[in-house]
Scaffold this active site. Structure first.
Site, PDB file in Angstrom:
ATOM      1  N   TYR A 159       1.976  -0.792   3.152  1.00  0.00           N
ATOM      2  CA  TYR A 159       0.542  -0.487   3.174  1.00  0.00           C
ATOM      3  C   TYR A 159      -0.208  -1.500   4.044  1.00  0.00           C
ATOM      4  O   TYR A 159      -1.040  -1.133   4.879  1.00  0.00           O
ATOM      5  CB  TYR A 159       0.023  -0.497   1.733  1.00  0.00           C
ATOM      6  CG  TYR A 159      -1.410  -0.077   1.566  1.00  0.00           C
ATOM      7  CD1 TYR A 159      -1.784   1.259   1.748  1.00  0.00           C
ATOM      8  CD2 TYR A 159      -2.400  -0.988   1.200  1.00  0.00           C
ATOM      9  CE1 TYR A 159      -3.106   1.657   1.565  1.00  0.00           C
ATOM     10  CE2 TYR A 159      -3.710  -0.599   1.010  1.00  0.00           C
ATOM     11  CZ  TYR A 159      -4.065   0.724   1.196  1.00  0.00           C
ATOM     12  OH  TYR A 159      -5.362   1.125   1.023  1.00  0.00           O
ATOM     13  N   LYS A 163      -2.290  -0.726   7.407  1.00  0.00           N
ATOM     14  CA  LYS A 163      -3.736  -0.984   7.486  1.00  0.00           C
ATOM     15  C   LYS A 163      -4.077  -2.023   8.562  1.00  0.00           C
ATOM     16  O   LYS A 163      -5.167  -1.998   9.132  1.00  0.00           O
ATOM     17  CB  LYS A 163      -4.275  -1.393   6.105  1.00  0.00           C
ATOM     18  CG  LYS A 163      -4.225  -0.263   5.068  1.00  0.00           C
ATOM     19  CD  LYS A 163      -5.082   0.936   5.476  1.00  0.00           C
ATOM     20  CE  LYS A 163      -5.180   1.991   4.386  1.00  0.00           C
ATOM     21  NZ  LYS A 163      -6.015   3.141   4.777  1.00  0.00           N
TER      22      LYS A 163
END
Ligand code: ADP
Length: 248
Positions: A159, A163
């Site tokens: 993640y 991001k």
């Protein structure tokens, strides 16, 4: 940026959470809004569309698909243009989170996080950017980064990587598209309460890894959790014509 009152937005991940709040807010700001999400989110998308039409009278169009699939993204943009009349605001909000440490994350979880969050943002910016350049009336693009896109966090390697990539894509697009009157920004929320963070939620993303909220409020300077509407307020401003000097 066009001064026309009839501006058109496309919001991905619009069935729930931050995307839904953004879609409702942009409609309240007088934009027509195309609502995109996975096919399994058809029902919640219809209820967002009904709410927009009932409360704002703005036009909506629902387009289902997967943001990590280029043909689907191309169709999301094309249908928005055909059904609503153009594309002025691209909100690349759709996202997933798959937890896992560097040593334990499966390649499948890594790939899902990267495909949806990073590749999905890239494809949305690519196809929306082409459309906005062709229209020649400027535009606004906004992506969903995260505090996890600014600093490493435990148990979120895929993640965080995705991001961070969203921030890089945003800055590259901002540098390249500014000459066309297109601004590109990303929001990077920290402790926001949305279905992604509720383990027992009936949201479309039930396989998302629930994130513990227990000490997030304590760690926030304002000592509380934010809401999806708090993010929508920022996006509302970033896509306004007057935000023409804020990019990257
Ligand atoms: P947030 O907390 O960022 O609002 P949510 O999980 O509540 O996160 O919402 C993310 C939205 O993105 C959901 O409506 C979900 O169905 C959507 N979404 C997830 N993956 C995809 C994808 N590959 N293509 C399109 N939409 C997606």
């Amino acid at each position: 940026m066009s001064s026309s009152i009839d501006r058109i937005a496309l919001v991905t991940g619009a069935a729930q959470g931050i995307g839904k709040s953004i879609a409702l807010r942009l409609a309240a700001d007088d934009l027509h809004v195309a609502l995109a999400d996975l096919p399994r989110a058809q029902e919640p998308l219809e209820s967002v569309a009904k709410e927009i039409e009932a409360t704002t009278g703005r036009r909506t169009h629902i387009v289902t698909g997967d943001v990590s699939n280029e043909e689907h993204v191309e169709r999301m943009v094309r249908e928005t243009v055909e059904r609503l009349g153009g594309l002025d605001v691209m909100i690349a909000n759709a996202g997933v989170i798959r937890a896992g440490t560097v040593t334990e994350t499966t390649l499948e979880n890594w790939t899902t996080d990267m495909n949806v969050n990073a590749t999905g943002t890239f494809l949305c910016f690519m196809h929306a950017g082409r459309q906005m350049i062709a229209q020649g009336r400027g535009g606004r693009m906004v992506a969903a980064s995260s505090v996890a896109g600014k600093k490493g966090h435990p148990n979120q390697v895929a993640y965080c990587a995705a991001k961070f990539a969203v921030r890089a894509i945003t800055q590259c697009a901002a540098i390249e598209l500014g000459q066309h009157g297109i601004t590109v920004n990303a929001y990077a929320p920290g402790a926001i309460v949305t279905p992604m963070r509720e383990p027992d939620s009936t949201c479309a993303l039930e396989e998302n890894t629930p994130i513990e909220n227990y000490n997030m409020a304590d760690r926030a300077a304002v000592q509380k959790l934010g809401s999806a509407d708090d993010v929508a307020s920022i996006v509302s401003y970033l896509v306004k014509p007057e935000a023409h000097f804020i990019t990257g």
